[in-house]
Write an enzyme that holds these catalytic residues in place. Structure first.
Site, mmCIF file in Angstrom:
data_model
loop_
_atom_site.group_PDB
_atom_site.id
_atom_site.type_symbol
_atom_site.label_atom_id
_atom_site.label_comp_id
_atom_site.label_asym_id
_atom_site.label_seq_id
_atom_site.Cartn_x
_atom_site.Cartn_y
_atom_site.Cartn_z
ATOM 1 N N LYS A 87 0.678 -1.120 -0.074
ATOM 2 C CA LYS A 87 -0.306 -0.052 -0.158
ATOM 3 C C LYS A 87 1.104 1.303 -0.105
ATOM 4 O O LYS A 87 2.009 0.918 0.458
ATOM 5 C CB LYS A 87 -0.504 0.281 1.805
ATOM 6 C CG LYS A 87 -1.694 1.006 1.283
ATOM 7 C CD LYS A 87 -3.309 0.305 2.237
ATOM 8 C CE LYS A 87 -4.107 1.534 2.670
ATOM 9 N NZ LYS A 87 -4.812 1.463 3.659
ATOM 10 N N SER A 162 -10.264 2.150 2.630
ATOM 11 C CA SER A 162 -8.649 2.753 2.229
ATOM 12 C C SER A 162 -8.149 1.583 1.043
ATOM 13 O O SER A 162 -7.258 2.003 0.195
ATOM 14 C CB SER A 162 -8.184 3.563 2.756
ATOM 15 O OG SER A 162 -7.577 3.364 3.898
ATOM 16 N N SER A 186 -10.523 -0.373 7.187
ATOM 17 C CA SER A 186 -9.338 -0.165 5.551
ATOM 18 C C SER A 186 -9.116 -1.312 5.077
ATOM 19 O O SER A 186 -8.690 -1.226 3.931
ATOM 20 C CB SER A 186 -8.847 1.241 5.749
ATOM 21 O OG SER A 186 -9.341 1.796 5.933
#
Ligand SMILES: [Zn+2]
Lengths: 494, 105, 479
Positions: A87, A162, A186
């Site tokens: 990420k 997210s 997330s």
């Protein structure tokens, strides 16, 4: 045909453990594995937009190095040569670390996050940087400053957020697994939306050093994988006490072998909080999936017990006060002075701050910085921040009481399945949809999202298992069992 | 908190947070934040007088380190990321005279 | 009109540790700019702080030296404001649970004006621990920032508003500096920014029950500047009151060149620091066991040492307070005594000769060219009459410049005191023969005549005669 051979034929649906077997037996090289995934990326990421960047030459170089190690019998671990997507809020030395924000444009990180060190120690290859909501603030990945990631099951729908990029690249076969971060859901929510497994470890189990902070007391790094076993393997690779993180817990090493196949599910007591079923906006399809999951556990002799989480009603309020307060402070360092993008029109210091931050931050980030600044500002601290912290105590007590009566709690992950882009525009509505995931972050427990079912449009629906603090073994055993039992059940139906 | 949340001074808050906002943004954020704070009004109805606050998700204490050097990064590593540099030594900013002694305010 | 003055001080003291407060960078003054930095102290994305044990230990030690209550449960907080010398735009500090509270410091001795001040106890409100900010250098159009100092452990000592004169403030700072040096916490070198001070001062008509708004003065870089700025403020505020003006709360700066304070901001634009508990750091619990251990490490305070010197070595209070005002000086003195030198004589020689030479040559005790052992030998040679006081001064000067020991110098130059009565008698006879008038005056009882004749003997002996012996023999021979 051996398991490893089988894997070679289905890389885009393969797992870490299968790939590791194939590498160990020489059925495939790391180079072939990476080339295959890069090929898959080239074919489809134009539609999915899961990656922000993929440095293929570096990856192939790393893969060659890994193959050389293995050839000489010097592999760093069973997982040497396995590529994992990262990420964009995790720091990798020499790479950009942009958090999908314009304010960090051009920034090159001079250091490795502890999780990256842990992966590289084992020969794992960093495979691209995945898209996300800017600074992890959002539930759809629509708040990325760069691109919108599509849900691989329907490219007109959001992948969740997210960590939407991480979930999408795993789901679409561009990566075997990915790392995400979970501040209020997330990891779990995009995993549920994309039909993959997402684990939020116990707060302090995995070092946060090198994770760009959204809300320090809630953030935790975790794996997004194709199956529960991979989540356990990846947790083993990244977990452990870290002297660079003061909030890292002692004895936080994890051994995935403890998640075995000989798990006696009938001894398990599964708690069902009735408050979770009374949530406004819980879709009937998610509710059905949830009920069906309960029955999977019940049918194998699990004790299903009612538990109470009365203070959950205040969780969203408490969470958004605490998370935004911490975020407003954590994001104050992005000012264009020492790194990142500086906008200097007038050679005035105040203007540099104002212009850099105005242009560098997106709408949702600004909204949260404003809210967080407000709740900490003079005269409002007691009314908001202090109260929110007290509610946090009540919610923790609720969970402690619940875990006196059950081993794990079962719940939906999100009240709805993946929806079309642009369908949630009201921030409060978006925040309220996090109700099933944020209590876990407030308390610091571990939780996992496992694929359970599909809605009428064929979109995946996950269910959430919540474990007590540091009870990952039981959590993963139960999830592993459910994954298998649920598959059997589905086959039975067919 | 009750009535207070209805008149959030976004301009003041934005200034504290060093965010430039145009008039449109101000009114939009005002609406959003007021809506969120109205929802959070629910907290004022809970009796929390005997509840202690929780600041951390983990309850450990005394996490400290020994006073040993771990090494630093090189100046060029630092300055490579800096938007503006002075004499290859210092990070350059528009002139600022701190309000007060050269130390924490 | 007469006025009452109320003064309180906020003093920042850098703690001397190997590394910074929350990262592993070296804590060192004088390195090349921006070479003692790392992602943590630069506030890079993703980094986390870990507290330095020694920073905490030294803060607690300072608290114990000042008789503070030590918090059994303490925590760090974030203090937010934007400033380019603060990498994260918040400072890790302590807000409502500082490590130390409610202590005191006794002041006495002389103020900067050399006037004696009455012994007085000044309250210490709190001592908390925080991180220092970077150093900015200002040019005409821009500033340059060196982050080597960012993150250095910094203690803030806040006093009660218990002082009433600039001299008392000076004495408080001196006492605080002594404590920090005694406990080996900091060198408190103001020129290196290791000690920095803000003062709070308010003035009201004598006897008036209501306190006027206080003024905070910042940017004070020496004890002298602090003293001067307080005088300036007392005068300025008194003038305002005399002319029926109104005092408002404000922050002022000090311009050392013109010796005036200037306004920086008023209360209206006071900052909103948005303190909240630092989520990256866990609370600190001080166990009673640890506290007991630490109490054993607390060194003697300057006051305690002064009292002990008076008692143990029977030296006057003035001597003891001068010697103990500087820890290194007191250490030097005690080492000399350990080598067997007479305390009162040692004290005299340190105070009169050694301190003067050191200050003239701009040296501190750690650079003193005469070791305590050699110094003690010099005193011993004086006490056993091997050399007389006058010769001793020459020997001392020689020791200071050549680093040789007293006995070596005495041997080399043949300075040993003559105590042989036959030899001295020769000189005495010569003095009496050559000076009939003083001899006559001596017989008439004029004391100065004796001094003159002794002086003659010393001259003939090139200073080596024992003056006591000479004096006795002159009296005998001339009668
Ligand atoms: Zn550092």
């Amino acid at each position: 045909m051996s398991a490893a051979q089988k894997f070679v034929n289905k890389i885009d649906s393969g797992t870490i453990h299968e790939a590791s077997d194939a590498l160990e037996t020489g059925q495939i090289s790391s180079l072939e594995l990476c080339q295959n995934l890069i090929g898959r990326h080239d074919d489809i990421d134009g539609k999915i937009n899961g990656f922000l960047s993929l440095d293929t030459s570096q990856i192939l170089e790393d893969a060659n190095a890994s193959d050389a190690r293995r050839k000489n019998g010097k592999q760093l671990s069973r997982y040497d040569g396995i590529p994992i997507a990262i990420k964009d809020n995790l720091s990798v030395k020499g790479q950009t670390c942009g958090c999908a924000s314009k304010i960090l444009e051009g920034f090159i990180s001079p250091y490795n996050a502890t999780v990256i060190n842990n992966l590289q120690k084992n020969g794992v290859i960093c495979f691209g940087r995945t898209n996300m909501d800017e600074f992890a603030m959002g539930s759809t990945t629509e708040f990325s400053a760069y691109k919108k990631t599509s849900n691989p099951w329907d490219i007109n729908r959001v992948p969740g957020g997210s960590s939407g990029g991480s979930a999408a690249v795993v789901s679409s076969g561009q990566a075997l697994a990915a790392l995400g971060s979970d501040t209020g859901g997330s990891i779990r929510q995009p995993a549920s939306f994309c039909g993959v497994v997402g684990l939020k470890p116990t707060y302090g189990r995995v070092s946060r050093y090198g994770l760009v902070a959204f809300a320090s007391s809630l953030d935790q790094i975790g794996p997004i994988t194709r199956d529960v076993k991979d989540a356990a393997i990846l947790l083993e690779l990244i977990s452990g006490r870290d002297e660079l993180d003061s909030t890292s817990l002692p004895n936080s090493d994890f051994n995935h072998h403890e998640v075995g196949n000989d798990f006696d599910v009938s001894s398990l007591r599964i708690g069902i909080p009735k408050e979770f079923l009374e949530i406004d906006g819980l879709s009937s399809e998610v509710n059905d999936a949830f009920e069906k999951s309960i029955s999977v556990f019940r049918s194998r002799g699990c004790d299903i017990v009612d538990v109470k989480l009365p203070s959950i009603a205040y969780a969203v309020s408490s969470y958004y006060i605490i998370a935004t307060a911490e975020a407003s402070s954590n994001l104050s360092r992005f000012d264009g002075i020492r790194y990142g993008n500086r906008i200097d029109r007038t050679s005035d210091l105040l203007d540099i701050y104002l212009d850099t931050r105005e242009n560098g931050f997106g709408e949702e980030v600004k909204r949260r910085i404003l809210l967080g600044t407000y709740v900490l500002s003079s005269g409002y601290y007691d009314a908001y921040y202090l109260r929110a912290q007290k509610i946090r105590t009540l919610i923790r007590d609720d969970f402690n009481n619940a875990f006196n009566n059950c081993d794990l709690i079962l719940s939906p992950v999100s009240p709805v399945s993946a929806y079309p882009f642009g369908s949630v525009s009201d921030p409060l509505q978006m925040y309220l949809s996090d109700i099933y995931t944020i209590p876990v972050n407030l308390v610091g427990n571990c939780a996992i999202s496992v694929p359970a079912s599909f809605d009428g449009d064929g979109m995946p629906i996950g269910i959430q298992l919540i474990g007590n603090s540091m009870d990952e073994i039981r959590l993963l055993q139960a999830a592993h069992w459910f994954e298998f039992a649920n598959e059997m059940e589905k086959n039975d139906e067919v | 908190m009750n009535e207070k949340s209805q008149d959030v001074d976004i301009r003041h808050i934005a200034n504290l947070a060093r965010l430039n906002l145009n008039d449109g943004e101000i009114s939009r954020y005002e609406t959003d934040i007021n809506a969120i704070l109205s929802y959070a009004e629910q907290l004022s109805k809970v009796d929390l007088s005997d509840v202690s606050p929780t600041a951390h998700a983990a309850s450990i204490t005394n996490v400290i380190r020994s006073d040993e050097e771990r090494g630093s990064m090189t100046r060029s590593e630092l300055l490579d990321n800096a938007p503006d540099v002075l004499d290859d030594e210092l990070i350059k900013v528009p002139v600022v005279i701190r309000h007060g002694s050269e130390g924490p305010a | 009109m007469k006025f009452d003055v109320v003064i309180g001080l906020e003093v920042h003291v850098q703690i001397r540790t190997n590394t910074k407060m929350f990262c592993g960078c070296s804590n060192r003054y004088g390195a090349e700019p921006n070479t003692l930095v790392c992602p943590v102290c630069m506030g890079y994305p993703g980094v986390l702080p870990v507290p330095n044990k020694e920073g905490i230990r030294n803060t607690l030690l300072a608290g114990l030296m000042c008789e503070c209550k030590i918090a059994l449960y303490s925590k760090f907080d974030r203090k937010s404001y934007f400033y380019p010398d603060m990498p994260k735009n918040y400072q890790i500090s302590q807000y409502d649970l500082p490590f130390c509270e409610d202590g005191k410091l006794v002041i006495s001795g002389k103020g900067l004006s050399q006037e004696l001040i009455a012994t007085k106890t000044i309250g210490i409100t709190r001592i908390h621990l925080e991180e220092d900010v970077a150093k900015s250098t200002h040019f005409k159009q821009y500033s340059g920032i060196d982050f080597n100092r960012a993150g250095v452990p910094l203690m803030e000592v806040v006093s009660e508003p218990d002082m009433t004169t600039p001299d008392e403030a000076y004495a408080y700072l001196t006492a605080l500096k002594q404590i920090m040096q005694y406990a080996d916490i900091s060198d408190c070198d103001m020129e290196k920014g290791q000690m920095r001070c803000d003062v709070n001062i308010s003035v009201k008509p004598s006897g008036s029950p209501t306190l006027n708004a206080k003024t905070e003065v910042k940017n004070l870089n020496s004890f002298k500047a602090i003293h001067k700025s307080l005088h300036y403020e007392i005068e300025r505020q008194s003038d305002v009151l005399e002319s029926k003006g109104h005092l408002v709360q404000q922050t002022r700066g000090w311009n050392d060149d013109i010796g005036e304070t200037y306004i920086m901001r008023t209360k209206e634009d006071a900052a909103d620091y948005r303190y909240f508990p630092e989520p990256d750091l866990m609370p600190i619990e001080i166990s009673s066991d640890y506290l007991e251990e630490l109490k054993k490490e607390v060194p003697e305070t300057p006051g305690q040492r002064c009292a002990r010197f008076i008692q143990e070595f029977s030296i006057p209070e003035y001597d003891a307070s001068v010697l103990t005002s500087d820890k290194a000086c007191a250490d030097y003195f005690e080492q000399c005594i350990r080598f067997g030198s007479n305390p009162k004589k040692t004290s005299n020689w340190i105070m009169v000769e050694l301190l003067r030479e050191l200050s003239q040559s701009n040296k501190t005790f750690d650079k003193c060219p005469i070791s305590p052992k050699d110094f003690a030998e010099l005193i011993l040679l004086i006490t056993d009459n091997t050399i007389n006081g006058k010769i001793a001064k020459t020997v001392f000067n020689d020791m200071f410049s050549s680093r040789k020991s007293a006995s070596v110098i005495i041997d080399e130059k043949g300075l040993k005191q003559v105590t042989d009565t036959k030899e001295i008698l020769e000189f005495v006879k010569r003095a009496i023969e050559n000076n009939p008038i003083p001899v006559q005056q001596l017989k008439e009882g004029k004391a100065s005549a004796l001094n003159f004749l002794v002086g003659q003997v010393m001259k003939f002996s090139k200073g080596k005669a024992n003056p006591q012996l000479a004096s006795e023999m002159i009296k005998k021979e001339s009668s």
